[in-house]
Design a protein around this motif. Structure first.
Motif, PDB file in Angstrom:
ATOM      1  N   UNK A   1       0.850  -1.195   0.000  1.00 13.13           N
ATOM      2  CA  UNK A   1       0.000   0.000   0.000  1.00 13.13           C
ATOM      3  C   UNK A   1       0.882   1.241   0.000  1.00 13.13           C
ATOM      4  N   UNK A   2       0.560   2.196  -0.885  1.00 11.64           N
ATOM      5  CA  UNK A   2       1.221   3.501  -0.898  1.00 11.64           C
ATOM      6  C   UNK A   2       0.193   4.564  -0.544  1.00 11.64           C
ATOM      7  N   UNK A   3       0.528   5.437   0.397  1.00 11.68           N
ATOM      8  CA  UNK A   3      -0.415   6.453   0.846  1.00 11.68           C
ATOM      9  C   UNK A   3       0.332   7.673   1.364  1.00 11.68           C
ATOM     10  N   UNK A   4      -0.439   8.772   1.589  1.00 16.00           N
ATOM     11  CA  UNK A   4       0.094   9.927   2.288  1.00 16.00           C
ATOM     12  C   UNK A   4      -0.521   9.951   3.675  1.00 16.00           C
ATOM     13  N   UNK A   5       0.328  10.000   4.685  1.00 15.02           N
ATOM     14  CA  UNK A   5      -0.171   9.905   6.057  1.00 15.02           C
ATOM     15  C   UNK A   5       0.716  10.752   6.962  1.00 15.02           C
TER      16      UNK A   5
END
Length: 420
Positions: free
Chosen positions: A124-128
């Motif tokens: 999973x790739x995300x901005x957090x």
């Protein structure tokens, strides 16, 4: 001030408008380049974090150390070395339930990972926002002998992304400045070309000159048609007299005079502009010459409009010319109807309807644009008439509307002396 302020010339207005457009276009180009650079930097960060996370997760040292009790001691220094070499901001290795065994800040080891842990063994790739602030991070599973033994998260902070974007901004600025420079050069050339044609005349004077030309043109066409029609009838009457059919010759000439007088009486009764009356008389002959039935309905007692004679002839003449052209090109019965009436508020309403095929829906908003025409290029396809009609109408404080079935142009103009 004792003197009157000099109106801005048409050439200056052209330059100012073009320069304004150039600045807007340049700003948009710069904005689009910056947005594209931001997208590119983010995409690069996602690609790097995904590739590095996948590489670390398949490393034997990581798979063998997880999830043992000495995982932190064995992997912390490894994570620090890889972080320093790869240019990312953090590498967090954790147990299957999300407990950190490595972290950029050793004090955070043993705490739960801040971010999304995927369900199942997926990447999973995300901005957090974590302990280092907002970041773009990729989390991927560490699988050994077919079982999940931990997770690897690799991230780049948003602050680092902004730093990576900074070197690309000069390029966007240079391109934007190049666009502006080219546009400024084009604006100056256009201004010089306009000045050669219009000199230092204000825009209003240029419009008046075009209106005057159109007035002369449409009156000339009307008078030519009227002269041609009268000449044909006179030749016919003379021929009838030579054949001894005097009664028929008299009837022909009487009918001609009666038709013209009826139209004159209608126009005079409306207290309208006599030049418009002369124009409508000539256009009646022009319509007859092209096989178009001509009808004029003018209510009595209608005041003059706020338009001058030149503008009035130009406005009416262009609308009538278009209507006759449309009707002549259409199917029988071919007709044009001109109406002049008073609106309840005292305005003067001019309607010009024709039996032509009408205006396509996708062209209704374009027919009033300068240079646009549905006619073939050349003498008949000037693309000036309707643009000039709208300019004259709006300058007088009036409105113009286009109705369909049949095609009808409705112009509402204030009466002479009326205030807006």
């Amino acid at each position: 001030m004792t003197g009157r302020r000099r109106a801005t010339s048409a050439a200056t207005r052209v330059v100012v408008v073009l320069l304004g457009a150039v600045v807007i276009v340049g700003a948009l180009v710069a904005l689009l380049l910056v947005i594209d650079a931001q997208r590119s930097v983010r995409a690069e960060a996602e690609r790097v974090t995904r590739a590095l996370a996948s590489t670390i997760a398949t490393t034997d040292a990581v798979q063998q150390a997880l999830p043992g009790p000495d995982a932190s001691a064995r992997l912390q220094s490894y994570a620090e070395r890889v972080t320093a070499r790869s240019g990312v901001d953090f590498i967090t290795i954790m147990t299957p339930d999300g407990i950190r065994v490595t972290h950029r800040d050793p004090a955070e080891i043993g705490k739960h990972y801040i971010g999304t842990i995927p369900t199942g063994e997926q990447t999973l790739t995300e901005e957090y926002s974590g302990t280092l602030g907002p970041s773009v991070r990729t989390i991927t599973p560490v699988v050994s002998d077919g079982r999940l033994v931990g997770w690897v998260s690799v991230g780049v902070t948003v602050e680092s992304l902004a730093s990576a974007l900074a070197p690309r901004l000069p390029f966007a600025i240079v391109i934007a400045l190049a666009v502006v420079a080219a546009g400024v050069l084009g604006a100056l050339v256009a201004g010089r070309a306009t000045r050669r044609v219009t000199g230092d005349l204000p825009a209003g004077s240029v419009r008046d000159a075009v209106s005057s030309y159109e007035s002369v043109r449409t009156l000339g066409e009307a008078l030519r048609a009227q002269t041609h029609e009268h000449g044909n009838r006179m030749h016919t009457a003379v021929a009838l007299m030579e054949l001894g059919r005097t009664d028929e010759a008299i009837e022909l000439l009487t009918e001609t005079a009666r038709s013209s007088q009826d139209l004159v009486d209608k126009v005079v009764a409306s207290d309208g502009d006599p030049t418009v009356a002369a124009l409508l008389l000539g256009k009646a002959a022009q319509a007859a010459e092209r096989g178009v039935e001509w009808t004029v309905d003018m209510q009595p007692g209608i005041p003059r409009t706020a338009l001058g004679a030149v503008d009035a002839v130009s406005l009416v003449g262009n609308l009538v010319d278009n209507a006759i052209d449309a009707a002549a090109a259409g199917q029988p019965p071919r007709w044009v109807r001109v109406g002049v009436a008073s609106a309840p508020q005292g305005d003067v309403v001019l309607t010009v309807a024709d039996s032509g095929t009408g205006v396509a829906d996708d062209l209704r908003d374009r027919i009033f644009e300068h240079g646009f025409s549905t006619k073939p290029a050349g003498k008949a396809g000037r693309g000036v008439g309707l643009a000039l009609v709208r300019a004259i109408t709006e300058a007088a404080g009036g409105t113009i509307e286009l109705g369909m079935h049949p095609t009808t142009f409705r112009v509402t103009l204030p009466a002479q002396g009326a205030r807006r």
